[in-house]
Write a protein that holds these residues in place. Structure first.
Motif, short mmCIF file in Angstrom:
data_model
loop_
_atom_site.label_atom_id
_atom_site.label_comp_id
_atom_site.label_asym_id
_atom_site.label_seq_id
_atom_site.Cartn_x
_atom_site.Cartn_y
_atom_site.Cartn_z
N GLY A 1 70.44 27.70 54.16
CA GLY A 1 69.56 26.70 54.74
C GLY A 1 69.43 26.94 56.24
N VAL A 2 68.20 26.79 56.75
CA VAL A 2 67.95 27.06 58.17
C VAL A 2 67.03 25.97 58.73
N ALA A 3 67.08 25.86 60.06
CA ALA A 3 66.13 25.00 60.78
C ALA A 3 64.98 25.87 61.25
N LEU A 4 63.78 25.54 60.80
CA LEU A 4 62.60 26.33 61.15
C LEU A 4 61.85 25.62 62.28
N ILE B 1 61.63 29.73 52.13
CA ILE B 1 61.20 28.84 51.06
C ILE B 1 61.07 27.44 51.63
N ALA B 2 59.88 26.85 51.55
CA ALA B 2 59.64 25.50 52.06
C ALA B 2 60.28 24.48 51.13
N PRO B 3 60.71 23.33 51.67
CA PRO B 3 61.36 22.33 50.82
C PRO B 3 60.42 21.69 49.81
N GLN C 1 62.79 21.96 57.80
CA GLN C 1 63.90 22.65 57.15
C GLN C 1 63.35 23.64 56.13
N ALA C 2 64.10 24.71 55.93
CA ALA C 2 63.68 25.72 54.96
C ALA C 2 64.92 26.44 54.43
#
Length: 418
Positions: free
Chosen positions: A116-119, A173-175, A105-106
């Motif tokens: 928010g997106v699914a990477l 942006i990484a969690p 997630q990112a």
């Protein structure tokens, strides 16, 4: 060929139209109403189940054009020799393709927009083995995902929400970030949009970003490939294939098929189908049991006819068969009309709904709510057969009480005032 007289008399009662007698006109009206109600109930049930089958098929197929049939993951961290693992899983019966992936997630941001997106990290060289992504590219090229250049492929709706074009920058942006003496510093990286895809599935088109797996691994700090995505020759056999993979692979690996990935959604659809079947079957039952009132009125009117048949040697069982035949013929007629009407509507529901939308200027299925924008239909003839049989059985059940009452009629009592 000798036709049983019970069938002949029952058929005569169905088609008799003595318009000069008020009671006959009313009985004919009730008969027509019963047949019409059965037909509408059967047609509605066929149409609704066909649309729900079509909706399930469309969403499933669009899901599986993006997500894999099976995922193989590791409990022991990144997979160093993923090529060797891919070769091994392809030897399992049913597996026809394998590709590496990294997922996480990112947060995606550009200017003042944050989402928010699914990477997902993929390998363009192997992606065509497990998905239809290459066919869904509308702008740019999947081959532009080159390791180290930090390019991304994004969905059509996500591109529209950010106002992105090919070559534009998007920050991810990484969690997890880095803790420094001055506080928490998020880990972020600027990516370049190299392609835009359109899968036809709003959830994926609005919230999925794909990049090369090596770039995704650097952002998410996974230190390599986290799993394999597999395609099978039969999506319906994916659960069995996943179980076989789990047994064939070392203990640190496990396989999960697409039905478990989306188990809640598919379970909800099945519950809805069952409830709709029950509700619409009750409509058929109400129409079928209108036959009770019609047959009771017919028995009351035909008392003298029944008495004469009994004096001529007809048995109570034969009298009962006459009225069962009458009710069954009406029920069967309504069922046949309903099946024909339901099939016509189910085959043309997309055109009909499209014309209504154009006429009244609205959208029946907003894509952001229902994942698809057009009304689909898939006719399952086993469902149609079961619906027709259920309708006919209900019609037969509705004839049992009035036909039994006719069979118990005493000839002397019926002819007393004649």
């Amino acid at each position: 060929m000798n036709i049983p007289y019970e069938l002949w008399i029952g058929w005569r009662y169905v088609r008799a139209k003595r318009k000069t007698v008020t009671s006959n006109r009313f009985i004919s009206f009730i008969s027509g109403l019963s047949a019409t109600g059965i037909a509408l109930g059967v047609a509605a049930l066929i149409l609704v189940l066909s649309v729900m089958n079509g909706f399930q098929r469309e969403v499933r197929d669009r899901m599986l054009s993006v997500i894999p049939h099976i995922e193989v993951n590791s409990n022991a961290g990144p997979i160093e020799d993923w090529q060797g693992l891919a070769t091994k899983v392809k030897q399992v019966n049913g597996v026809i393709g394998a590709a590496p992936f990294v997922s996480g997630q990112a947060m995606a941001t550009r200017d003042d927009v944050l989402r928010g997106v699914a990477l997902r990290g993929i390998d363009p060289a192997f992606e065509s083995e497990v998905s239809d992504l290459a066919k869904q590219i509308r702008r740019g090229s999947l081959a532009s995902l080159i390791p180290g250049e930090f390019g991304v492929v994004i969905g059509r709706h996500l591109a529209n929400s950010f106002g992105l074009q090919i070559g534009d920058k998007l920050t991810l942006i990484a969690p997890a970030g880095t803790v420094t003496p001055t506080g928490f510093v998020p880990r972020l990286k600027s990516f370049t949009v190299v392609a835009v895809f359109d899968s036809g599935h709003y959830e994926y088109d609005s919230a999925m970003i794909m990049t090369h797996w090596s770039d995704a691994a650097k952002l998410l700090r996974t230190d390599g490939v986290t799993g394999l995505r597999l395609r099978t020759n039969d999506m319906n056999q994916a659960p069995q294939t996943a179980a076989a993979l789990t047994k064939a692979l070392p203990p640190e690996f496990y396989a999960r098929d697409w039905s478990k990935e989306n188990a809640t959604w598919f379970a909800a659809v099945q519950v809805e189908k069952r409830m709709m079947f029950i509700i619409l079957t009750l409509i058929i039952a109400v129409a079928a049991f209108n036959l009770v009132s019609m047959l009771v009125m017919t028995v009351t009117e035909k008392q003298s006819d029944i008495a004469i048949l009994r004096t001529l040697g007809a048995t109570p069982n034969s009298i009962q068969k006459v009225f069962i035949v009458q009710g069954a013929l009406i029920g069967w007629l309504g069922t046949l009309i309903g099946v024909a009407l339901g099939l016509v509507l189910a085959f043309n529901v997309g055109t009909i709904v499209g014309a209504i939308e154009k006429l009244f200027g609205f959208q029946a299925l907003p894509e952001s709510l229902y994942l698809i924008s057009k009304v689909p239909s898939q006719i399952n003839f086993s469902d149609v057969s079961f619906i027709a049989m259920t309708s006919f059985v209900l019609s037969i059940i509705a004839t049992l009480y009035p036909s039994r009452r006719a069979a118990q009629l005493s000839p002397a009592e019926a002819l007393r005032y004649e």
